[in-house]
Design an enzyme around this catalytic site. Structure first.
Site, PDB file in Angstrom:
ATOM      1  N   ASP A   1       0.859  -1.133  -0.036  1.00 52.43           N
ATOM      2  CA  ASP A   1       0.145   0.046   0.045  1.00 52.43           C
ATOM      3  C   ASP A   1       0.933   1.264   0.012  1.00 52.43           C
ATOM      4  O   ASP A   1       2.377   1.275   0.409  1.00 52.43           O
ATOM      5  CB  ASP A   1      -0.900   0.070   1.331  1.00 52.43           C
ATOM      6  CG  ASP A   1      -2.204   0.574   1.002  1.00 52.43           C
ATOM      7  OD1 ASP A   1      -2.268   1.465  -0.104  1.00 52.43           O
ATOM      8  OD2 ASP A   1      -3.191   0.303   1.777  1.00 52.43           O
ATOM      9  N   GLY A   2       0.159   2.303  -0.177  1.00 48.52           N
ATOM     10  CA  GLY A   2       1.134   3.602  -0.029  1.00 48.52           C
ATOM     11  C   GLY A   2       0.638   4.372   1.398  1.00 48.52           C
ATOM     12  O   GLY A   2       0.117   3.757   2.130  1.00 48.52           O
TER      13      GLY A   2
ATOM     14  N   ASP B   1       0.209   8.538   3.273  1.00 50.36           N
ATOM     15  CA  ASP B   1       0.321  10.082   3.130  1.00 50.36           C
ATOM     16  C   ASP B   1       1.530  10.449   3.893  1.00 50.36           C
ATOM     17  O   ASP B   1       2.056  11.764   3.378  1.00 50.36           O
ATOM     18  CB  ASP B   1      -1.103  10.614   3.388  1.00 50.36           C
ATOM     19  CG  ASP B   1      -2.176  10.055   2.668  1.00 50.36           C
ATOM     20  OD1 ASP B   1      -2.181  10.123   1.394  1.00 50.36           O
ATOM     21  OD2 ASP B   1      -3.222   9.334   2.971  1.00 50.36           O
TER      22      ASP B   1
ATOM     23  N   LYS C   1      -2.713   7.381   6.565  1.00 51.13           N
ATOM     24  CA  LYS C   1      -3.038   7.049   5.505  1.00 51.13           C
ATOM     25  C   LYS C   1      -4.652   7.601   5.529  1.00 51.13           C
ATOM     26  O   LYS C   1      -5.082   7.910   6.422  1.00 51.13           O
ATOM     27  CB  LYS C   1      -3.279   5.519   5.247  1.00 51.13           C
ATOM     28  CG  LYS C   1      -1.657   4.828   5.144  1.00 51.13           C
ATOM     29  CD  LYS C   1      -1.669   3.404   5.100  1.00 51.13           C
ATOM     30  CE  LYS C   1      -2.693   2.815   4.078  1.00 51.13           C
ATOM     31  NZ  LYS C   1      -2.543   3.263   2.857  1.00 51.13           N
ATOM     32  N   GLY C   2      -5.148   7.513   4.248  1.00 48.46           N
ATOM     33  CA  GLY C   2      -6.665   7.878   4.166  1.00 48.46           C
ATOM     34  C   GLY C   2      -6.875   8.735   3.316  1.00 48.46           C
ATOM     35  O   GLY C   2      -7.992   9.580   3.303  1.00 48.46           O
TER      36      GLY C   2
ATOM     37  N   GLU D   1      -8.350  -0.137   4.134  1.00 47.65           N
ATOM     38  CA  GLU D   1      -6.884  -0.382   4.237  1.00 47.65           C
ATOM     39  C   GLU D   1      -6.340  -0.916   5.630  1.00 47.65           C
ATOM     40  O   GLU D   1      -5.407  -1.796   5.438  1.00 47.65           O
ATOM     41  CB  GLU D   1      -6.331   1.052   4.032  1.00 47.65           C
ATOM     42  CG  GLU D   1      -6.358   1.555   2.574  1.00 47.65           C
ATOM     43  CD  GLU D   1      -5.942   3.044   2.297  1.00 47.65           C
ATOM     44  OE1 GLU D   1      -5.683   3.401   1.222  1.00 47.65           O
ATOM     45  OE2 GLU D   1      -5.860   3.674   3.364  1.00 47.65           O
TER      46      GLU D   1
ATOM     47  N   LYS E   1       6.774  11.890   1.337  1.00 43.95           N
ATOM     48  CA  LYS E   1       5.783  11.689   2.355  1.00 43.95           C
ATOM     49  C   LYS E   1       6.736  11.404   3.670  1.00 43.95           C
ATOM     50  O   LYS E   1       6.059  11.146   4.889  1.00 43.95           O
ATOM     51  CB  LYS E   1       5.382  10.123   1.813  1.00 43.95           C
ATOM     52  CG  LYS E   1       4.607  10.518   0.505  1.00 43.95           C
ATOM     53  CD  LYS E   1       3.388  11.355   0.629  1.00 43.95           C
ATOM     54  CE  LYS E   1       2.876  11.651  -0.723  1.00 43.95           C
ATOM     55  NZ  LYS E   1       2.124  10.456  -1.327  1.00 43.95           N
TER      56      LYS E   1
END
Length: 229
Positions: A85-86, A88, A98-99, A107, A125
């Site tokens: 996953d990535g 933020d 994240k989100g 997630e 990030k």
């Protein structure tokens, strides 16, 4: 000098190395993952891998299916071998916010269920502390969202804003709202998460704490990998 998209894509080879035969793969969401999905599909075809995917958003699932990946519902599997996953934001302890895409609940279900959780990001990030550059997303029920926003602002040094998309409230895949919390000062993520998660109407927060095994950073100086100690 590489642009952000090139920095993201520079992480892909290292991420793909984690994908092996006969696994359940958690596929995240967001712009980085949307670029990665076709590369996953290429690897699966080229190496004739038997992989089942579970996705953290309906958009990712649609893209994955379009590229021929076998995607099932999360309730159809009893484990996830690896999730990619990535994020933020990433701090020095490999904790995340994240989100940004609004899929934080799904997630968190898939990423924390995974035996191994790998994050791919570009170097922008990385932050000194969570909330430094990015607001903290919190998924909340529509019914009492405004009461929640007011209470959170009353109790914490934050500004709580309902997320909008094209002048209408953003709706998650679960049918909920997102409150984006702007932190006015540096706050302990563990304490803030504990406060928020016990409020009636809060489904989940965008803090991903103590779940990440490794973060693959795309930087101007090449790919850098940080492992949880």
């Amino acid at each position: 000098m590489m642009d952000i998209k090139q920095l993201k894509m520079s992480t892909f080879d290292d991420a793909l190395n984690h994908i092996t035969d006969n696994i359940v793969l958690g596929i995240g969401s967001g712009s980085t993952i949307e670029l990665l999905v076709p590369k996953i599909a290429e690897k699966v075809r080229a190496e004739k891998l038997n992989i089942i995917g579970v996705c953290t958003s309906t958009k990712t699932a649609f893209i994955a299916k379009e590229h021929g990946l076998k995607i099932v519902d999360i309730n159809d599997v009893d484990h996830v071998d690896i999730a990619i996953d990535g994020a933020d934001e990433v701090d020095s302890n490999l904790n995340l916010i994240k989100g940004g895409g609004g899929a934080l609940f799904r997630e968190k279900v898939i990423d924390t269920m995974a035996e191994k959780f790998i994050v791919i990001v570009d170097e922008t990030k990385e932050v000194a502390h969570l909330g430094d550059k990015f607001k903290l997303p919190v998924e909340v029920d529509k019914f009492n969202w405004l009461l929640l926003a007011r209470k959170i602002e009353q109790d914490q040094p934050v500004i709580a804003m309902r997320r909008m998309a094209d002048d209408v409230p953003f709706i998650t895949d679960n049918g909920n709202y997102i409150l984006d919390l702007e932190l006015k000062e540096r706050l302990d993520p563990y304490q803030l998460h504990e406060y928020l998660i016990h409020l009636i109407g809060v489904l989940e927060t965008g803090y991903f704490l103590d779940t990440t095994e490794a973060v693959i950073f795309g930087t101007q100086d090449g790919v850098k990998i940080k492992q949880r100690s």
